[in-house]
Design a protein around this motif. Structure first.
Motif, PDB file in Angstrom:
ATOM      1  N   GLN A   1       0.648  -1.125   0.012  1.00 34.50           N
ATOM      2  CA  GLN A   1       0.089  -0.046   0.020  1.00 34.50           C
ATOM      3  C   GLN A   1       0.893   1.364   0.183  1.00 34.50           C
ATOM      4  OE1 GLN A   1      -3.831  -0.440   0.138  1.00 34.50           O
ATOM      5  NE2 GLN A   1      -2.610  -2.538  -0.492  1.00 34.50           N
ATOM      6  N   GLU A   2       0.226   2.458  -0.056  1.00 33.04           N
ATOM      7  CA  GLU A   2       0.973   3.549  -0.313  1.00 33.04           C
ATOM      8  C   GLU A   2       1.512   3.982   1.064  1.00 33.04           C
ATOM      9  OE1 GLU A   2      -1.499   6.751  -1.448  1.00 33.04           O
ATOM     10  OE2 GLU A   2      -1.869   5.883  -3.773  1.00 33.04           O
ATOM     11  N   ASP A   3       0.904   3.462   2.160  1.00 37.67           N
ATOM     12  CA  ASP A   3       1.676   3.709   3.570  1.00 37.67           C
ATOM     13  C   ASP A   3       2.726   2.596   4.003  1.00 37.67           C
ATOM     14  OD1 ASP A   3       0.230   1.598   3.930  1.00 37.67           O
ATOM     15  OD2 ASP A   3      -1.203   2.402   5.497  1.00 37.67           O
ATOM     16  N   GLY A   4       3.130   1.817   3.127  1.00 36.96           N
ATOM     17  CA  GLY A   4       4.197   0.918   3.142  1.00 36.96           C
ATOM     18  C   GLY A   4       3.571  -0.408   3.591  1.00 36.96           C
ATOM     19  N   THR A   5       2.309  -0.568   4.127  1.00 37.04           N
ATOM     20  CA  THR A   5       1.892  -1.770   4.720  1.00 37.04           C
ATOM     21  C   THR A   5       1.509  -2.798   3.467  1.00 37.04           C
ATOM     22  OG1 THR A   5      -0.388  -0.800   4.768  1.00 37.04           O
ATOM     23  CG2 THR A   5       0.977  -0.800   6.767  1.00 37.04           C
ATOM     24  N   SER A   6       1.489  -3.800   3.786  1.00 36.08           N
ATOM     25  CA  SER A   6       1.059  -4.893   2.632  1.00 36.08           C
ATOM     26  C   SER A   6      -0.291  -5.513   2.996  1.00 36.08           C
ATOM     27  CB  SER A   6       2.036  -6.118   2.631  1.00 36.08           C
ATOM     28  OG  SER A   6       3.385  -5.727   2.370  1.00 36.08           O
ATOM     29  N   THR A   7      -1.056  -5.816   1.952  1.00 34.92           N
ATOM     30  CA  THR A   7      -2.360  -6.457   1.821  1.00 34.92           C
ATOM     31  C   THR A   7      -2.508  -7.208   1.019  1.00 34.92           C
ATOM     32  OG1 THR A   7      -4.702  -6.130   2.165  1.00 34.92           O
ATOM     33  CG2 THR A   7      -3.565  -4.789   0.678  1.00 34.92           C
ATOM     34  N   GLN A   8      -3.470  -8.427   1.019  1.00 37.62           N
ATOM     35  CA  GLN A   8      -3.906  -9.327   0.058  1.00 37.62           C
ATOM     36  C   GLN A   8      -4.790  -8.891  -0.929  1.00 37.62           C
ATOM     37  OE1 GLN A   8      -3.269 -13.051   0.433  1.00 37.62           O
ATOM     38  NE2 GLN A   8      -1.265 -12.097   1.114  1.00 37.62           N
ATOM     39  N   ALA A   9      -4.405  -9.129  -2.349  1.00 39.34           N
ATOM     40  CA  ALA A   9      -5.227  -8.581  -3.533  1.00 39.34           C
ATOM     41  C   ALA A   9      -5.248  -9.577  -4.401  1.00 39.34           C
ATOM     42  CB  ALA A   9      -4.390  -7.511  -3.977  1.00 39.34           C
ATOM     43  N   VAL A  10      -6.201  -9.373  -5.199  1.00 38.12           N
ATOM     44  CA  VAL A  10      -6.717 -10.560  -6.289  1.00 38.12           C
ATOM     45  C   VAL A  10      -5.712 -10.120  -7.369  1.00 38.12           C
ATOM     46  CG1 VAL A  10      -8.373 -11.514  -7.614  1.00 38.12           C
ATOM     47  CG2 VAL A  10      -8.876 -10.951  -5.332  1.00 38.12           C
ATOM     48  N   ALA A  11      -4.944 -11.330  -7.992  1.00 36.06           N
ATOM     49  CA  ALA A  11      -4.124 -11.085  -9.411  1.00 36.06           C
ATOM     50  C   ALA A  11      -4.717 -12.046 -10.297  1.00 36.06           C
ATOM     51  CB  ALA A  11      -2.829 -11.302  -9.074  1.00 36.06           C
ATOM     52  N   VAL A  12      -4.440 -11.641 -11.597  1.00 37.43           N
ATOM     53  CA  VAL A  12      -5.076 -12.774 -12.592  1.00 37.43           C
ATOM     54  C   VAL A  12      -3.937 -12.991 -13.582  1.00 37.43           C
ATOM     55  CG1 VAL A  12      -5.795 -10.953 -14.229  1.00 37.43           C
ATOM     56  CG2 VAL A  12      -6.730 -13.287 -14.545  1.00 37.43           C
ATOM     57  N   ASP A  13      -3.623 -14.204 -14.115  1.00 36.61           N
ATOM     58  CA  ASP A  13      -2.809 -14.537 -15.092  1.00 36.61           C
ATOM     59  C   ASP A  13      -3.111 -13.895 -16.319  1.00 36.61           C
ATOM     60  OD1 ASP A  13      -0.737 -15.453 -16.448  1.00 36.61           O
ATOM     61  OD2 ASP A  13      -0.881 -17.548 -16.075  1.00 36.61           O
TER      62      ASP A  13
END
Length: 254
Positions: free
Chosen positions: A116-128
């Motif tokens: 994220q912009e604040d440097g933290t991480s989160t789970q996000a959906v990705a696609v091939d």
């Protein structure tokens, strides 16, 4: 022939889903399994053991990761082939096994860590992006509605991905626990195909039945009550499927 424990990568062009970039993207059902034809082993969640053990050998490997104690992570996998880059359950793009691991069923989507912009991480959906079922028009399910909100289809995908990640988290400690009890041993299987071609499979771990029988009663009761003993039995039953892989490979060599 000696088999590597590192499966070929299924995802080749992962990118995060974006409301604008994928506003009109449609996704067709994954019917051609050739993208999985080079996978000789895939992750198997604990919740899948009861079904997966009927179709594949369930083995354990070092995943290449380390846990919070610095110990190698031991991961259960479905063995799909006897040599590197070989999946004996993909034939002409068709999946031929009676069960398909969730690792494959989630394709072409995956949950990834996004910063994220604040440097933290989160789970996000990705696609091939290499998935041939992606298109901007024609048949298929929309990912986002005209208002930019996720469609019911994408919500269903997200639910499946979250369930998969939860299953991974539940499964992750199992290998370490078996190892702490001294139950895992190196596995090496050798044989000869119908055409005389020899093969060997190694780099995996299996449960040592003698050491399992030698466990103190109180430990066995703990394994039973925790559900781990049932998983071990499914694993041991699954080893008979090695002969199924030999038969499949022999049929392809004729």
């Amino acid at each position: 022939m000696t088999m590597s424990t590192a499966p070929t990568t299924l995802y080749t062009q992962l990118s995060l889903l974006d409301r604008q970039k994928h506003r009109t993207t449609r996704v067709r059902e994954w019917t051609d399994r050739r993208a999985a034809s080079g996978l000789n082993a895939v992750f198997c969640a604990a919740a899948e053991f009861a079904e997966a053990c009927k179709a594949f050998p369930l083995l354990f490997i070092r995943s290449g990761e380390t846990d919070d104690k610095g110990q190698p992570v031991i991961t259960p996998v479905c063995l799909l082939g006897l040599t590197d880059g070989e999946n004996l359950f993909v034939d002409g793009g068709r999946w031929t096994a009676p069960y398909e691991p969730a690792f494959l069923r989630r394709y072409p989507f995956a949950l990834v860590s996004a910063r994220q912009e604040d440097g933290t991480s989160t789970q996000a959906v990705a696609v091939d992006g290499a998935f041939e079922g992606l298109a901007e028009d024609g048949a298929g399910e929309r990912l986002f509605g005209d208002n930019g909100e996720p469609t019911p289809y994408l919500e269903h995908v997200l639910g499946f991905l979250n369930d998969f990640e939860s299953a991974v988290a539940v499964t992750r400690p199992i290998g370490a626990h078996l190892q702490s009890l001294g139950l895992l041993k190196d596995m090496r299987a050798e044989g000869t195909l119908a055409n005389g071609e020899k093969f060997s499979v190694d780099g995996f771990f299996v449960v040592d039945e003698e050491k399992l029988r030698a466990l103190p009663d109180e430990v066995v009761v703990q394994l039973h009550r925790g559900g781990l003993l049932a998983l071990v039995h499914s694993h041991l039953v699954s080893l008979s499927n090695l002969s199924k892989l030999v038969d499949l490979k022999s049929a392809r060599r004729r």
